[in-house]
Design a protein around this motif. Structure first.
Motif, PDB file in Angstrom:
ATOM      1  N   LYS A  15      -4.662  10.048  10.637  1.00  0.00           N
ATOM      2  CA  LYS A  15      -3.224   9.234  10.782  1.00  0.00           C
ATOM      3  C   LYS A  15      -2.186   8.811   8.611  1.00  0.00           C
ATOM      4  CE  LYS A  15      -1.458   7.852  14.953  1.00  0.00           C
ATOM      5  NZ  LYS A  15      -0.427   8.717  15.251  1.00  0.00           N
ATOM      6  N   LEU A  16      -3.542   8.497   8.169  1.00  0.00           N
ATOM      7  CA  LEU A  16      -4.227   8.027   7.056  1.00  0.00           C
ATOM      8  C   LEU A  16      -3.778   9.516   6.157  1.00  0.00           C
ATOM      9  CD1 LEU A  16      -6.573   5.161   6.622  1.00  0.00           C
ATOM     10  CD2 LEU A  16      -3.764   4.971   6.388  1.00  0.00           C
ATOM     11  N   LEU A  17      -4.473  10.977   6.006  1.00  0.00           N
ATOM     12  CA  LEU A  17      -4.682  12.457   5.645  1.00  0.00           C
ATOM     13  C   LEU A  17      -3.218  12.423   6.268  1.00  0.00           C
ATOM     14  CD1 LEU A  17      -7.599  13.145   6.700  1.00  0.00           C
ATOM     15  CD2 LEU A  17      -7.424  12.557   4.969  1.00  0.00           C
ATOM     16  N   ALA A  18      -2.963  12.187   7.153  1.00  0.00           N
ATOM     17  CA  ALA A  18      -1.409  13.531   7.208  1.00  0.00           C
ATOM     18  C   ALA A  18       0.090  12.091   6.369  1.00  0.00           C
ATOM     19  CB  ALA A  18      -0.940  13.122   9.153  1.00  0.00           C
ATOM     20  N   ALA A  19       0.155  10.845   6.286  1.00  0.00           N
ATOM     21  CA  ALA A  19       0.884  10.218   5.214  1.00  0.00           C
ATOM     22  C   ALA A  19       0.840  10.218   3.980  1.00  0.00           C
ATOM     23  CB  ALA A  19       0.494   8.692   6.036  1.00  0.00           C
ATOM     24  N   TRP A  20      -0.460  11.007   3.638  1.00  0.00           N
ATOM     25  CA  TRP A  20      -0.367  10.442   1.847  1.00  0.00           C
ATOM     26  C   TRP A  20      -0.978  12.546   1.541  1.00  0.00           C
ATOM     27  CZ3 TRP A  20      -0.422   7.358  -1.697  1.00  0.00           C
ATOM     28  CH2 TRP A  20      -0.479   6.206  -0.959  1.00  0.00           C
ATOM     29  N   GLY A  21      -0.680  13.170   2.760  1.00  0.00           N
ATOM     30  CA  GLY A  21      -0.685  14.847   2.000  1.00  0.00           C
ATOM     31  C   GLY A  21      -1.894  14.943   2.103  1.00  0.00           C
ATOM     32  N   GLY A  22      -3.371  14.756   2.788  1.00  0.00           N
ATOM     33  CA  GLY A  22      -4.313  15.339   2.564  1.00  0.00           C
ATOM     34  C   GLY A  22      -5.208  14.185   1.778  1.00  0.00           C
ATOM     35  N   VAL A  23      -6.563  14.549   1.585  1.00  0.00           N
ATOM     36  CA  VAL A  23      -7.635  14.034   0.928  1.00  0.00           C
ATOM     37  C   VAL A  23      -6.979  13.400  -0.364  1.00  0.00           C
ATOM     38  CG1 VAL A  23      -9.953  14.333   0.000  1.00  0.00           C
ATOM     39  CG2 VAL A  23      -9.342  14.693   2.301  1.00  0.00           C
ATOM     40  N   ALA A  24      -6.508  15.005  -0.844  1.00  0.00           N
ATOM     41  CA  ALA A  24      -6.417  14.801  -2.416  1.00  0.00           C
ATOM     42  C   ALA A  24      -4.977  13.597  -2.900  1.00  0.00           C
ATOM     43  CB  ALA A  24      -5.173  16.041  -3.051  1.00  0.00           C
ATOM     44  N   GLY A  25      -4.227  13.522  -2.148  1.00  0.00           N
ATOM     45  CA  GLY A  25      -3.436  12.290  -2.005  1.00  0.00           C
ATOM     46  C   GLY A  25      -4.387  10.499  -1.774  1.00  0.00           C
ATOM     47  N   LEU A  26      -4.763  10.697  -0.508  1.00  0.00           N
ATOM     48  CA  LEU A  26      -5.563   9.991   0.201  1.00  0.00           C
ATOM     49  C   LEU A  26      -5.874   8.949  -0.992  1.00  0.00           C
ATOM     50  CD1 LEU A  26      -5.172   7.758   1.983  1.00  0.00           C
ATOM     51  CD2 LEU A  26      -7.294   9.122   3.029  1.00  0.00           C
ATOM     52  N   ALA A  27      -7.376   9.858  -1.641  1.00  0.00           N
ATOM     53  CA  ALA A  27      -7.422  10.043  -2.662  1.00  0.00           C
ATOM     54  C   ALA A  27      -6.748   8.767  -3.958  1.00  0.00           C
ATOM     55  CB  ALA A  27      -8.688  10.941  -3.176  1.00  0.00           C
ATOM     56  N   THR A  28      -5.692   9.702  -3.473  1.00  0.00           N
ATOM     57  CA  THR A  28      -4.573   8.245  -4.815  1.00  0.00           C
ATOM     58  C   THR A  28      -4.311   7.487  -4.439  1.00  0.00           C
ATOM     59  OG1 THR A  28      -2.819   9.680  -5.110  1.00  0.00           O
ATOM     60  CG2 THR A  28      -4.582  11.048  -6.061  1.00  0.00           C
ATOM     61  N   ALA A  29      -4.166   6.957  -4.010  1.00  0.00           N
ATOM     62  CA  ALA A  29      -3.673   5.539  -3.027  1.00  0.00           C
ATOM     63  C   ALA A  29      -4.448   4.299  -3.386  1.00  0.00           C
ATOM     64  CB  ALA A  29      -3.813   5.786  -1.938  1.00  0.00           C
ATOM     65  N   ARG A  30      -3.916   3.145  -4.022  1.00  0.00           N
ATOM     66  CA  ARG A  30      -4.409   2.077  -4.442  1.00  0.00           C
ATOM     67  C   ARG A  30      -4.846   1.365  -3.455  1.00  0.00           C
ATOM     68  NH1 ARG A  30      -0.071   1.467  -9.219  1.00  0.00           N
ATOM     69  NH2 ARG A  30       0.391   0.365  -7.275  1.00  0.00           N
ATOM     70  N   PRO A  31      -5.688   0.272  -3.559  1.00  0.00           N
ATOM     71  CA  PRO A  31      -5.006  -0.227  -2.313  1.00  0.00           C
ATOM     72  C   PRO A  31      -3.771  -0.766  -1.455  1.00  0.00           C
ATOM     73  CG  PRO A  31      -7.466  -0.981  -3.896  1.00  0.00           C
ATOM     74  CD  PRO A  31      -6.749  -0.029  -4.418  1.00  0.00           C
ATOM     75  N   GLU A  32      -3.524  -1.697  -2.086  1.00  0.00           N
ATOM     76  CA  GLU A  32      -2.131  -2.684  -2.138  1.00  0.00           C
ATOM     77  C   GLU A  32      -1.314  -1.191  -1.494  1.00  0.00           C
ATOM     78  OE1 GLU A  32      -2.071  -1.688  -6.572  1.00  0.00           O
ATOM     79  OE2 GLU A  32      -3.375  -2.188  -4.871  1.00  0.00           O
ATOM     80  N   GLU A  33      -0.997  -0.383  -1.929  1.00  0.00           N
ATOM     81  CA  GLU A  33      -0.485   0.699  -1.142  1.00  0.00           C
ATOM     82  C   GLU A  33      -1.384   1.132   0.571  1.00  0.00           C
ATOM     83  OE1 GLU A  33       1.416   3.646  -5.076  1.00  0.00           O
ATOM     84  OE2 GLU A  33      -0.994   4.108  -4.161  1.00  0.00           O
ATOM     85  N   LEU A  34      -2.547   1.785   0.193  1.00  0.00           N
ATOM     86  CA  LEU A  34      -3.462   1.542   1.749  1.00  0.00           C
ATOM     87  C   LEU A  34      -3.075   0.113   2.659  1.00  0.00           C
ATOM     88  CD1 LEU A  34      -6.579   3.398   0.176  1.00  0.00           C
ATOM     89  CD2 LEU A  34      -4.685   4.481   1.605  1.00  0.00           C
ATOM     90  N   ALA A  35      -2.644  -0.953   1.753  1.00  0.00           N
ATOM     91  CA  ALA A  35      -2.758  -2.092   3.026  1.00  0.00           C
ATOM     92  C   ALA A  35      -0.973  -2.092   3.212  1.00  0.00           C
ATOM     93  CB  ALA A  35      -2.855  -3.248   2.021  1.00  0.00           C
ATOM     94  N   ARG A  36      -0.693  -1.362   3.180  1.00  0.00           N
ATOM     95  CA  ARG A  36       0.697  -1.492   4.274  1.00  0.00           C
ATOM     96  C   ARG A  36       0.741  -0.433   5.184  1.00  0.00           C
ATOM     97  NH1 ARG A  36       2.453  -2.716  -1.511  1.00  0.00           N
ATOM     98  NH2 ARG A  36       2.916  -0.265  -2.093  1.00  0.00           N
ATOM     99  N   GLU A  37      -0.132   0.796   4.535  1.00  0.00           N
ATOM    100  CA  GLU A  37      -0.570   1.038   5.853  1.00  0.00           C
ATOM    101  C   GLU A  37      -0.680   0.462   7.581  1.00  0.00           C
ATOM    102  OE1 GLU A  37       0.779   4.254   6.697  1.00  0.00           O
ATOM    103  OE2 GLU A  37       0.419   4.751   3.761  1.00  0.00           O
ATOM    104  N   ALA A  38      -0.196   1.429   8.586  1.00  0.00           N
ATOM    105  CA  ALA A  38       0.095   0.186  10.214  1.00  0.00           C
ATOM    106  C   ALA A  38      -1.910   0.440  10.170  1.00  0.00           C
ATOM    107  CB  ALA A  38       0.627   0.550  11.385  1.00  0.00           C
ATOM    108  N   GLY A  39      -2.828  -0.240  10.599  1.00  0.00           N
ATOM    109  CA  GLY A  39      -3.707  -0.644  11.194  1.00  0.00           C
ATOM    110  C   GLY A  39      -4.759  -0.637   9.831  1.00  0.00           C
ATOM    111  N   VAL A  40      -4.603  -0.913   8.290  1.00  0.00           N
ATOM    112  CA  VAL A  40      -5.445  -1.350   7.359  1.00  0.00           C
ATOM    113  C   VAL A  40      -4.969  -2.273   6.594  1.00  0.00           C
ATOM    114  CG1 VAL A  40      -5.562  -0.329   5.262  1.00  0.00           C
ATOM    115  CG2 VAL A  40      -5.572   1.156   6.637  1.00  0.00           C
ATOM    116  N   GLY A  41      -5.778  -3.428   6.654  1.00  0.00           N
ATOM    117  CA  GLY A  41      -5.600  -4.729   5.909  1.00  0.00           C
ATOM    118  C   GLY A  41      -6.217  -4.955   4.722  1.00  0.00           C
TER     119      GLY A  41
END
Length: 128
Positions: A15-41
């Motif tokens: 779900k995270l990979l799909a939401a962020w457009g793959g590994v490259a997109g997910l790698a650029t995510a900051r912790p505060e952005e990731l924490a807004r995703e469902a299932g991620v605190g």
């Protein structure tokens, strides 16, 4: 995309990979952005971001990399900054023969600005 509470790590990863457009997109995510995703605190977001940071540092081996041209610099910086939606400050330290000694992102800002931590940059360069 919404991950169900208690979903397995594989489901959450997909779900995270799909939401962020793959590994490259997910790698650029900051912790505060990731924490807004469902299932991620906050704790899981910090672990995910830290894993990408460690992987990024590991993949940026500086042995025998030379920065003799502006294209070389752009290529080295792009591996750090990529197509990030946020401003970033990267430091590339070279020796007298243009050999790359250190590559590090030292600050991440917003979409329009990034504070430049001059003291930390100078300390980083001095230590390398």
């Amino acid at each position: 995309m919404k991950a169900e509470r208690g979903a397995g790590p594989e489901t959450l990863a997909q779900k995270l990979l799909a939401a962020w457009g793959g590994v490259a997109g997910l790698a650029t995510a900051r912790p505060e952005e990731l924490a807004r995703e469902a299932g991620v605190g906050p704790a899981k977001a910090a672990r995910i971001a830290a894993a990408f940071a460690v992987g990024s540092r590991r993949s940026r081996e500086t042995d025998e990399v030379r920065l003799a041209t502006s294209e070389d610099v752009a290529r080295a910086a792009h591996s750090l900054i990529g197509t990030s939606a946020t401003e970033k400050v990267a430091v590339l330290v070279v020796d007298g023969g243009y050999g790359l000694k250190l590559v590090e992102v030292v600050a991440v800002g917003t979409a329009k600005a990034c504070p430049m931590p001059v003291r930390e940059i100078l300390a980083l360069v001095r230590e390398s």
